[in-house]
Design an enzyme around this catalytic site. Structure first.
Site, PDB file in Angstrom:
ATOM      1  N   CYS A   7       3.678   8.657   0.961  1.00 20.69           N
ATOM      2  CA  CYS A   7       4.056   7.528   1.955  1.00 20.69           C
ATOM      3  C   CYS A   7       4.081   6.201   1.366  1.00 20.69           C
ATOM      4  CB  CYS A   7       3.239   7.501   3.253  1.00 20.69           C
ATOM      5  SG  CYS A   7       3.654   6.332   4.412  1.00 20.69           S
ATOM      6  N   GLU A  63       0.957  -1.237  -0.153  1.00 21.45           N
ATOM      7  CA  GLU A  63       0.045  -0.123   0.015  1.00 21.45           C
ATOM      8  C   GLU A  63       0.562   1.278   0.018  1.00 21.45           C
ATOM      9  OE1 GLU A  63      -3.946  -0.946   2.185  1.00 21.45           O
ATOM     10  OE2 GLU A  63      -2.543  -1.449   3.484  1.00 21.45           O
ATOM     11  N   HIS A 118      10.117   4.798  20.324  1.00 16.51           N
ATOM     12  CA  HIS A 118       9.090   4.238  20.930  1.00 16.51           C
ATOM     13  C   HIS A 118       9.528   3.944  22.580  1.00 16.51           C
ATOM     14  CE1 HIS A 118       7.230   4.376  17.115  1.00 16.51           C
ATOM     15  NE2 HIS A 118       7.885   3.325  16.717  1.00 16.51           N
ATOM     16  N   CYS A 162       6.828  -6.996   6.382  1.00 17.82           N
ATOM     17  CA  CYS A 162       7.920  -6.550   7.165  1.00 17.82           C
ATOM     18  C   CYS A 162       8.420  -7.575   8.014  1.00 17.82           C
ATOM     19  CB  CYS A 162       7.633  -5.067   8.063  1.00 17.82           C
ATOM     20  SG  CYS A 162       8.886  -4.536   8.809  1.00 17.82           S
ATOM     21  N   GLU A 217      10.815  -2.185   6.343  1.00 22.77           N
ATOM     22  CA  GLU A 217      11.941  -1.426   6.913  1.00 22.77           C
ATOM     23  C   GLU A 217      12.808  -1.073   5.691  1.00 22.77           C
ATOM     24  OE1 GLU A 217      13.016  -0.160   9.679  1.00 22.77           O
ATOM     25  OE2 GLU A 217      15.086   0.044   8.669  1.00 22.77           O
ATOM     26  N   CYS A 272      -0.070   5.394  10.488  1.00 20.64           N
ATOM     27  CA  CYS A 272       1.102   4.636  10.840  1.00 20.64           C
ATOM     28  C   CYS A 272       0.570   3.370  11.473  1.00 20.64           C
ATOM     29  CB  CYS A 272       1.798   5.475  11.905  1.00 20.64           C
ATOM     30  SG  CYS A 272       2.581   6.731  11.458  1.00 20.64           S
ATOM     31  N   CYS A 308       2.461  -2.951  15.383  1.00 25.50           N
ATOM     32  CA  CYS A 308       2.234  -2.526  13.916  1.00 25.50           C
ATOM     33  C   CYS A 308       1.558  -3.800  13.374  1.00 25.50           C
ATOM     34  CB  CYS A 308       3.584  -2.149  13.538  1.00 25.50           C
ATOM     35  SG  CYS A 308       3.714  -1.791  11.732  1.00 25.50           S
ATOM     36  N   CYS A 311       7.554  -5.601  14.960  1.00 25.46           N
ATOM     37  CA  CYS A 311       7.065  -4.726  16.021  1.00 25.46           C
ATOM     38  C   CYS A 311       5.596  -5.100  16.459  1.00 25.46           C
ATOM     39  CB  CYS A 311       7.120  -3.271  15.796  1.00 25.46           C
ATOM     40  SG  CYS A 311       8.801  -2.710  15.202  1.00 25.46           S
ATOM     41  N   SER A 336      12.697   6.136   7.128  1.00 26.00           N
ATOM     42  CA  SER A 336      12.270   6.076   8.745  1.00 26.00           C
ATOM     43  C   SER A 336      13.255   4.530   8.748  1.00 26.00           C
ATOM     44  CB  SER A 336      11.014   5.951   8.716  1.00 26.00           C
ATOM     45  OG  SER A 336      10.596   5.703  10.078  1.00 26.00           O
TER      46      SER A 336
HETATM   47  N1  SAH Z   1      10.075   0.000   9.624  1.00 20.83           N
HETATM   48  C1  SAH Z   1      10.192   1.626   9.450  1.00 20.83           C
HETATM   49  C2  SAH Z   1       9.269   2.330   8.401  1.00 20.83           C
HETATM   50  C3  SAH Z   1       7.921   2.187   8.997  1.00 20.83           C
HETATM   51  S1  SAH Z   1       7.331   3.896   9.433  1.00 20.83           S
HETATM   52  C4  SAH Z   1       9.978   2.128  10.734  1.00 20.83           C
HETATM   53  O1  SAH Z   1       9.593   1.268  11.727  1.00 20.83           O
HETATM   54  O2  SAH Z   1      10.515   3.485  11.088  1.00 20.83           O
HETATM   55  C5  SAH Z   1       5.785   3.624  10.322  1.00 20.83           C
HETATM   56  C6  SAH Z   1       5.898   4.244  11.547  1.00 20.83           C
HETATM   57  O3  SAH Z   1       4.403   4.101  12.266  1.00 20.83           O
HETATM   58  C7  SAH Z   1       7.113   3.734  12.567  1.00 20.83           C
HETATM   59  O4  SAH Z   1       7.519   4.855  13.209  1.00 20.83           O
HETATM   60  C8  SAH Z   1       6.405   2.869  13.262  1.00 20.83           C
HETATM   61  O5  SAH Z   1       6.932   2.582  14.510  1.00 20.83           O
HETATM   62  C9  SAH Z   1       4.933   3.488  13.479  1.00 20.83           C
HETATM   63  N2  SAH Z   1       3.711   2.522  13.883  1.00 20.83           N
HETATM   64  C10 SAH Z   1       3.786   1.367  13.464  1.00 20.83           C
HETATM   65  N3  SAH Z   1       2.530   0.918  14.287  1.00 20.83           N
HETATM   66  C11 SAH Z   1       1.943   1.810  14.641  1.00 20.83           C
HETATM   67  C12 SAH Z   1       0.807   2.042  15.389  1.00 20.83           C
HETATM   68  N4  SAH Z   1      -0.161   1.136  15.657  1.00 20.83           N
HETATM   69  N5  SAH Z   1       0.330   3.333  15.723  1.00 20.83           N
HETATM   70  C13 SAH Z   1       1.288   4.441  15.638  1.00 20.83           C
HETATM   71  N6  SAH Z   1       2.179   4.587  14.945  1.00 20.83           N
HETATM   72  C14 SAH Z   1       2.799   3.350  14.533  1.00 20.83           C
END
Ligand code: SAH
Length: 392
Positions: free
Chosen positions: A130, A117, A251, A137, A193, A368, A144, A141, A226
């Site tokens: 974006c 997406e 985080h 991925c 990532e 996000c 996510c 995490c 990111s």
């Molecule tokens: N893998 C990279 C790129 C993804 S960016 C990274 O983690 O930086 C997506 C961003 O959204 C990251 O900062 C991620 O940690 C954050 N994210 C993931 N799940 C989320 C959620 N449920 N609510 C808010 N932010 C979230």
């Protein structure tokens, strides 16, 4: 929320949804090659070298990929060139809009059935894409949605670039209400990532920032990469001498909690990851963006705000707090507003510049952490992971 016209998922394409073929890299595309590479591809087809520039101008300069619109080329030539250099990489399966057309999420099927997406976000002064760098991925995490589905495969350079070129075309058509028609920013905050697909992401950045017709001519400073904090790749990025913005998904300011929220922390600890981020800032002169999703009773305690403040005080860093976006089956939710306000207050008191990110795209699971195209069913496209606007 508006659901835009959809290319139907037809029963003769069952792999789009149900059975998946084995993931495989796509055919070579013009955007995989620099101009010199395109010249040799074109001469290899028996065409004069200057055709490389012509077809590049169509794709990057005019955002045109349809042979019929390339009227400066002889018909046989344009068919041959587009068949060889502009294979279809992304098929839009579903487009959704919200915020009165200012946020639009597109679900794509790749040539092997993998799903990714992208999100287009319009603001009064700019339009941001974006984009995804991987299908799925591997970073796992737990908060996510994309992290929950695992890694399918890396995207190719052209699969990354083509998301942007396509969305630049959408913006140019005037479809993003209340925003300028020119797409000017790209954030690698969609699925995947980026630094785990390092060479292709760097090459995509080069393509997006080379002047037309070699590339799309965006400013490096308007591109944000990111990362969860893959330290060796962050160090490699420092050596590239690019001036893209780096965002670090932190985080948690302490290893105990970050080991859980961002499992790669078990390998590279908070101190190490912040060192690499600060070195990047020192090298580029650009503030790093520290991403911090606020999760109720998990990472939102005043003492954690104070600890984060101490770690970042006096550094070239900006904190972007993200109210946790809901994801399917997650036991976590966003921090209450008063808790969020106190977190911000403490960081600012420590002298750390802090903003709370807007939750663009939440209604369409485009925010996000919500991008998870693998959960697509005939009835509904499940969210994948990506709102994303870095306050600059
Ligand atoms: N893998 C990279 C790129 C993804 S960016 C990274 O983690 O930086 C997506 C961003 O959204 C990251 O900062 C991620 O940690 C954050 N994210 C993931 N799940 C989320 C959620 N449920 N609510 C808010 N932010 C979230």
């Amino acid at each position: 929320m508006t659901i835009l016209p959809v290319i139907p998922i037809s029963p003769d394409q069952p792999d789009a949804v149900t059975t998946r073929r084995r993931p495989s890299m796509p055919p070579r595309h013009l955007a995989d090659l620099d101009l010199a590479g395109r010249r040799s591809a074109v001469t290899g087809l028996g065409e004069p070298a200057f055709r490389a520039k012509q077809i590049s101008t169509h794709y990057f300069g005019r955002l045109v990929r349809d042979a019929a619109e390339m009227t400066d080329l002889p018909a046989a030539t344009r068919d041959r060139l587009t068949a060889d250099l502009l294979p279809t990489l992304l098929t839009p399966l579903r487009e959704q809009a919200c915020d009165e057309g200012a946020t639009r999420k597109t679900l794509w099927r790749l040539h092997d059935g993998a799903l990714v997406e992208s999100v287009l976000m319009g603001y009064p002064d700019r339009v941001t894409a974006c984009v995804s760098s991987q299908a799925g991925c591997g970073m796992a995490c737990p908060f996510c949605a994309t992290g929950q589905q695992g890694l399918t495969r890396n995207l190719s350079v052209a699969e990354i670039v083509d998301q942007v070129v396509y969305l630049a075309g959408v913006a140019a058509s005037g479809a993003v209400t209340g925003s300028p028609p020119r797409l000017s920013r790209v954030v690698f905050m969609g699925m995947g990532e980026p630094l785990a697909n390092y060479p292709r992401v760097i090459e995509a950045v080069r393509r997006l920032t080379s002047p037309a017709p070699e590339g799309l001519g965006l400013s490096q400073r308007h591109i944000t990469v990111s990362t969860v904090g893959l330290v060796p790749a962050m160090r490699r990025l420092i050596a590239e001498q690019l001036s893209v913005t780096l965002a670090l998904s932190l985080h948690a300011p302490d290893d105990d909690l970050r080991d859980e929220l961002v499992p790669v922390n078990q390998r590279w600890k908070v101190a190490e990851v912040l060192d690499a981020a600060f070195d990047y800032a020192a090298q580029t002169g650009r503030r790093v963006s520290i991403e911090y999703a606020l999760i109720r009773d998990v990472n939102d305690q005043p003492w954690r705000a104070d600890l984060l403040g101490r770690l970042l005080s006096g550094k070239l860093a900006h904190v972007n707090l993200i109210p946790l976006n809901p994801t399917p089956g997650s036991k976590w939710d966003a921090s209450p507003k008063p808790v969020e306000r106190e977190f911000v207050r403490r960081l600012r008191e420590a002298g750390v510049s802090t903003t709370v990110r807007d939750t663009r795209g939440r209604e369409i699971d485009g925010a996000c952490g919500q991008l998870a195209a693998g959960e697509l069913t005939h009835a509904s496209a499940g969210g994948a992971a990506a709102d994303a606007e870095v306050a600059q």
